[in-house]
Design a protein around this motif. Structure first.
Motif, PDB file in Angstrom:
ATOM      1  N   UNK A 190       0.824  -1.222   0.000  1.00 45.32           N
ATOM      2  CA  UNK A 190       0.000   0.000   0.000  1.00 45.32           C
ATOM      3  C   UNK A 190       0.855   1.268   0.000  1.00 45.32           C
ATOM      4  N   UNK A 191       0.285   2.343  -0.531  1.00 46.04           N
ATOM      5  CA  UNK A 191       0.999   3.628  -0.615  1.00 46.04           C
ATOM      6  C   UNK A 191       0.923   4.431   0.682  1.00 46.04           C
ATOM      7  N   UNK A 192       0.009   4.036   1.585  1.00 46.42           N
ATOM      8  CA  UNK A 192      -0.073   4.670   2.902  1.00 46.42           C
ATOM      9  C   UNK A 192      -0.475   3.598   3.913  1.00 46.42           C
ATOM     10  N   UNK A 193      -0.333   3.923   5.173  1.00 44.29           N
ATOM     11  CA  UNK A 193      -0.568   2.944   6.236  1.00 44.29           C
ATOM     12  C   UNK A 193      -2.052   2.571   6.328  1.00 44.29           C
ATOM     13  N   UNK A 241       9.552  12.577  21.262  1.00 45.00           N
ATOM     14  CA  UNK A 241       9.621  13.029  19.883  1.00 45.00           C
ATOM     15  C   UNK A 241       8.386  13.801  19.448  1.00 45.00           C
ATOM     16  N   UNK A 242       8.407  14.193  18.180  1.00 44.44           N
ATOM     17  CA  UNK A 242       7.295  14.878  17.540  1.00 44.44           C
ATOM     18  C   UNK A 242       7.044  14.190  16.208  1.00 44.44           C
ATOM     19  N   UNK A 243       5.790  13.847  15.952  1.00 44.20           N
ATOM     20  CA  UNK A 243       5.427  13.128  14.733  1.00 44.20           C
ATOM     21  C   UNK A 243       4.376  13.926  13.966  1.00 44.20           C
ATOM     22  N   UNK A 244       4.695  14.194  12.700  1.00 39.77           N
ATOM     23  CA  UNK A 244       3.730  14.818  11.807  1.00 39.77           C
ATOM     24  C   UNK A 244       3.071  13.696  11.016  1.00 39.77           C
ATOM     25  N   UNK A 245       1.748  13.758  10.898  1.00 43.22           N
ATOM     26  CA  UNK A 245       0.993  12.735  10.182  1.00 43.22           C
ATOM     27  C   UNK A 245       0.409  13.372   8.928  1.00 43.22           C
ATOM     28  N   UNK A 246       0.767  12.785   7.771  1.00 48.60           N
ATOM     29  CA  UNK A 246       0.280  13.258   6.477  1.00 48.60           C
ATOM     30  C   UNK A 246      -0.834  12.312   6.035  1.00 48.60           C
ATOM     31  N   UNK A 247      -2.040  12.860   5.842  1.00 46.16           N
ATOM     32  CA  UNK A 247      -3.189  12.046   5.443  1.00 46.16           C
ATOM     33  C   UNK A 247      -3.339  12.014   3.923  1.00 46.16           C
ATOM     34  N   UNK A 248      -3.965  10.948   3.435  1.00 39.20           N
ATOM     35  CA  UNK A 248      -4.190  10.785   1.994  1.00 39.20           C
ATOM     36  C   UNK A 248      -4.957  11.954   1.385  1.00 39.20           C
ATOM     37  N   UNK A 249      -5.778  12.646   2.180  1.00 34.28           N
ATOM     38  CA  UNK A 249      -6.570  13.762   1.647  1.00 34.28           C
ATOM     39  C   UNK A 249      -5.780  15.075   1.588  1.00 34.28           C
ATOM     40  N   UNK A 303      -5.376   9.018  18.158  1.00 35.66           N
ATOM     41  CA  UNK A 303      -6.147   8.028  17.412  1.00 35.66           C
ATOM     42  C   UNK A 303      -6.019   8.448  15.953  1.00 35.66           C
ATOM     43  N   UNK A 304      -5.282   7.656  15.176  1.00 34.34           N
ATOM     44  CA  UNK A 304      -4.984   7.974  13.779  1.00 34.34           C
ATOM     45  C   UNK A 304      -5.665   6.938  12.898  1.00 34.34           C
ATOM     46  N   UNK A 305      -6.567   7.374  12.002  1.00 37.83           N
ATOM     47  CA  UNK A 305      -7.248   6.419  11.128  1.00 37.83           C
ATOM     48  C   UNK A 305      -6.341   5.944   9.991  1.00 37.83           C
ATOM     49  N   UNK A 306      -6.721   4.870   9.304  1.00 33.27           N
ATOM     50  CA  UNK A 306      -5.956   4.399   8.145  1.00 33.27           C
ATOM     51  C   UNK A 306      -5.858   5.499   7.079  1.00 33.27           C
ATOM     52  N   UNK A 307      -4.821   5.366   6.207  1.00 34.48           N
ATOM     53  CA  UNK A 307      -4.646   6.324   5.126  1.00 34.48           C
ATOM     54  C   UNK A 307      -3.750   7.480   5.514  1.00 34.48           C
ATOM     55  N   UNK A 308      -2.573   7.188   6.027  1.00 31.01           N
ATOM     56  CA  UNK A 308      -1.663   8.226   6.509  1.00 31.01           C
ATOM     57  C   UNK A 308      -0.211   7.780   6.338  1.00 31.01           C
TER      58      UNK A 308
END
Length: 138
Positions: free
Chosen positions: A70-73, A84-92, A105-110
């Protein structure tokens, strides 16, 4: 013997008959490039301590290990960022930032990005994440 999601049961310290303390250092270790996951099971419950080091690239390190690359998680992540610090990039196209000391709580597609030079160390309790890690090619 493997149980739960295919990982060996955790070595645990029983403090009393009602509580189990997890020891991630004795769990099953999954290496994913600049990331590691220490996975432990207690009965049918799975928890993991995940470390993402600076420079970690999910597409290069994790995607090839998963069915269909898959192209994203594809996992749902429910956890706590210890450091640490984490930036989450979403498919949208949107982004969100998680800082040490925050729960998420991070949904699929990131895709995750480690911000700065401090590793992101997180503890997760999502059974969705455990199933994705278990599906990785051995």
């Amino acid at each position: 013997k493997k149980r739960g999601h295919g990982f060996a049961p955790a070595q645990t310290t029983q403090t009393n008959s009602n509580m189990t303390v997890l020891d991630y250092a004795t769990g099953t270790k999954k290496e994913m490039g600049l990331a590691t996951a220490n996975v432990v099971n207690v009965g049918d419950k799975t928890s993991m301590e995940i470390t993402l080091n600076p420079g970690f690239n999910w597409v290069e390190s994790v995607s090839p290990l998963l069915p269909g690359c898959p192209k994203s998680c594809p996992a749902n992540h429910f956890g706590f960022l210890k450091s640490g610090t984490m930036k989450v990039h979403y498919d949208d196209g949107t982004t969100a930032t998680v800082n040490a000391g925050e729960s998420y709580l991070i949904p699929p597609g990131h895709l995750p990005e480690v911000v700065g030079d401090v590793p992101c160390v997180m503890v997760e309790f999502s059974q969705s994440t455990a199933a994705v890690v278990d599906s990785m090619k051995k």
